[in-house]
Write a protein that holds these residues in place. Sequence first.
Motif, PDB file in Angstrom:
ATOM      1  N   HIS A  30      -8.700   2.359   2.259  1.00 38.12           N
ATOM      2  CA  HIS A  30      -8.318   2.587   3.647  1.00 38.12           C
ATOM      3  C   HIS A  30      -9.529   2.275   4.532  1.00 38.12           C
ATOM      4  O   HIS A  30     -10.653   2.666   4.199  1.00 38.12           O
ATOM      5  CB  HIS A  30      -7.935   4.042   3.887  1.00 38.12           C
ATOM      6  CG  HIS A  30      -6.902   4.587   2.939  1.00 38.12           C
ATOM      7  ND1 HIS A  30      -7.221   5.013   1.663  1.00 38.12           N
ATOM      8  CD2 HIS A  30      -5.575   4.796   3.098  1.00 38.12           C
ATOM      9  CE1 HIS A  30      -6.128   5.455   1.070  1.00 38.12           C
ATOM     10  NE2 HIS A  30      -5.114   5.333   1.901  1.00 38.12           N
ATOM     11  N   GLU A  52      -8.355   3.034   9.893  1.00 37.91           N
ATOM     12  CA  GLU A  52      -6.951   3.447   9.875  1.00 37.91           C
ATOM     13  C   GLU A  52      -6.399   3.651  11.282  1.00 37.91           C
ATOM     14  O   GLU A  52      -5.236   3.380  11.550  1.00 37.91           O
ATOM     15  CB  GLU A  52      -6.793   4.731   9.067  1.00 37.91           C
ATOM     16  CG  GLU A  52      -7.085   4.562   7.591  1.00 37.91           C
ATOM     17  CD  GLU A  52      -6.988   5.879   6.854  1.00 37.91           C
ATOM     18  OE1 GLU A  52      -5.893   6.195   6.362  1.00 37.91           O
ATOM     19  OE2 GLU A  52      -8.003   6.597   6.777  1.00 37.91           O
ATOM     20  N   ASP A 105       2.920   3.089   2.964  1.00 42.52           N
ATOM     21  CA  ASP A 105       2.063   4.245   2.740  1.00 42.52           C
ATOM     22  C   ASP A 105       2.828   5.224   1.844  1.00 42.52           C
ATOM     23  O   ASP A 105       3.849   4.873   1.248  1.00 42.52           O
ATOM     24  CB  ASP A 105       1.631   4.865   4.061  1.00 42.52           C
ATOM     25  CG  ASP A 105       0.276   5.572   3.964  1.00 42.52           C
ATOM     26  OD1 ASP A 105      -0.307   5.629   2.868  1.00 42.52           O
ATOM     27  OD2 ASP A 105      -0.206   6.072   4.996  1.00 42.52           O
ATOM     28  N   HIS A 132       0.853  -1.197   0.000  1.00 45.43           N
ATOM     29  CA  HIS A 132       0.000   0.000   0.000  1.00 45.43           C
ATOM     30  C   HIS A 132       0.880   1.235   0.000  1.00 45.43           C
ATOM     31  O   HIS A 132       1.626   1.481   0.954  1.00 45.43           O
ATOM     32  CB  HIS A 132      -0.925   0.028   1.224  1.00 45.43           C
ATOM     33  CG  HIS A 132      -1.701   1.315   1.335  1.00 45.43           C
ATOM     34  ND1 HIS A 132      -2.775   1.605   0.533  1.00 45.43           N
ATOM     35  CD2 HIS A 132      -1.529   2.407   2.136  1.00 45.43           C
ATOM     36  CE1 HIS A 132      -3.252   2.806   0.841  1.00 45.43           C
ATOM     37  NE2 HIS A 132      -2.508   3.313   1.809  1.00 45.43           N
ATOM     38  N   THR A 133       0.776   2.008  -1.077  1.00 43.52           N
ATOM     39  CA  THR A 133       1.514   3.265  -1.141  1.00 43.52           C
ATOM     40  C   THR A 133       0.778   4.224  -2.056  1.00 43.52           C
ATOM     41  O   THR A 133      -0.243   3.882  -2.666  1.00 43.52           O
ATOM     42  CB  THR A 133       2.966   3.045  -1.599  1.00 43.52           C
ATOM     43  OG1 THR A 133       3.710   4.249  -1.430  1.00 43.52           O
ATOM     44  CG2 THR A 133       3.035   2.590  -3.045  1.00 43.52           C
ATOM     45  N   HIS A 142      -4.002  -0.400   6.507  1.00 45.09           N
ATOM     46  CA  HIS A 142      -3.729   0.022   7.883  1.00 45.09           C
ATOM     47  C   HIS A 142      -4.452  -0.824   8.936  1.00 45.09           C
ATOM     48  O   HIS A 142      -3.834  -1.621   9.608  1.00 45.09           O
ATOM     49  CB  HIS A 142      -3.988   1.516   8.075  1.00 45.09           C
ATOM     50  CG  HIS A 142      -3.318   2.364   7.050  1.00 45.09           C
ATOM     51  ND1 HIS A 142      -1.993   2.162   6.697  1.00 45.09           N
ATOM     52  CD2 HIS A 142      -3.776   3.365   6.249  1.00 45.09           C
ATOM     53  CE1 HIS A 142      -1.659   3.022   5.747  1.00 45.09           C
ATOM     54  NE2 HIS A 142      -2.717   3.750   5.440  1.00 45.09           N
TER      55      HIS A 142
END
Length: 457
Positions: free
Chosen positions: A224, A227, A314, A80-81, A261
């Motif tokens: 997301h 989170e 992230d 995840h980025t 997250h």
Amino acid sequence: MTSAGHADRPPAADLVIAGCTVLVHAADGGRIDFVDDAAVVVRDGVIDAVTTAAAVADLPADERIDGKGQLAMPGLINCHTHTPMVALRGIAEDLPVEEWFNDWIWPIESNLTETVVELGALLACAEMISGGVTTFADHYFSMDRVAAAVTRSGMRANLGWGYFSSQGAEGRERSLDFALRAAGAADGRITTSLAPHAPYTVDDDDLTTTARLAREHGLMVHLHAAENRAQTDHSVERHGLTPVEVLERTGLLETDLLIAHGTGITDGDLSVLRRATGRIAVATAPRGYLKFGWDTTPIRALASIGLPVGLATDGAASNNTLDVWESMTLTALVQKSTERDPAWLTARQALDHATAQSARALGLDDRIGALAPGRRADLILVDLTGPHTQPVHDHAATLVHSARSSDVRTTIVDGRVLMRDRRLLTLDVPAITAELARELPALTRRRQDRRIQEYDG
């Protein structure tokens, strides 16, 4: 191990890496082990054999790499980025998340251009290749330009065009259109997802429609959710449901779903996730949680119900780096501290999260995540001869707790060498950074009356 020897002389290999130590997974995908004086044979972008160095001594090959003193392992996966956000690296520091979003990031992102998106993605790809990352999952805007960066860099990626309900149906439709158009691009290295931003920015109607579209078209959903604990508490106050329960109510737990997250996942959410009928996974990015003062992803609890947890960074605006190696080390350390248990999470478990579990999280475990015949040849060579990695008593401990991303010497995707001996072969970093620098004054200008969204998680 499988032998590369045959009764008849085999055809030349495309690539042979010999004399290295190889990280191997057990056939059931569980135990990690290490084999010394080994070799990897690559043909047509696929691992043909993992064998002994002696077995390939006379094997003809178009290219040979001497792996002495190095360790071959599956390429790392960033689950995840937001790659273009490297353009905002370090621009808003030491702030609570509400101020970080509302006063800095979302006003600045209203200035985004497609040029900045592509340049940021190119710089991000260069950073990840340098750190041994071969695959990433991206969730952002103007994703055609990110796809162009993936194609140019030679990396593998799962891409999703993010959207908010404030954009109306147009945002959701754009995400679907991109997912259908881009799937299979870059010679098959690009897979795609639908990418609603989060349950607090995408309403139930849009989430329900997204779930239906994902099932109809066989697409993964990347969003997301939960989170942090404050988001979970706000969701319960407003809707009487946790974010995970919202995902269930809208049908998203019936899809292939990647949750970014999840530090706000509650004990009660575990039973909800356990009864999910889709393939559910979570991506954890511990560095950002430490910076924002959040809890961490409950990996042990998720493991107890069989959910894979992939490693992530992230975006660099919050995490500052795209260093998955650092994420692997921090995951091991933070989990020990959180669980108050030095026996959890072990170095071998951390390596499993960085490779096989991350591949499962992206639905790519039949292609990548392990060095085995039939898998795509996505692998890295790590130099273990430095003073900070010697002596090597335990390869797993050395990799997780002593080695650094800068120890990656060679990065290979689909059998193509993208970095050799620390030299990038597909991207010109000075040219990219010079062009990006010219775009920064217009990008970083803030106007509080222009935000792409309001954070009220």
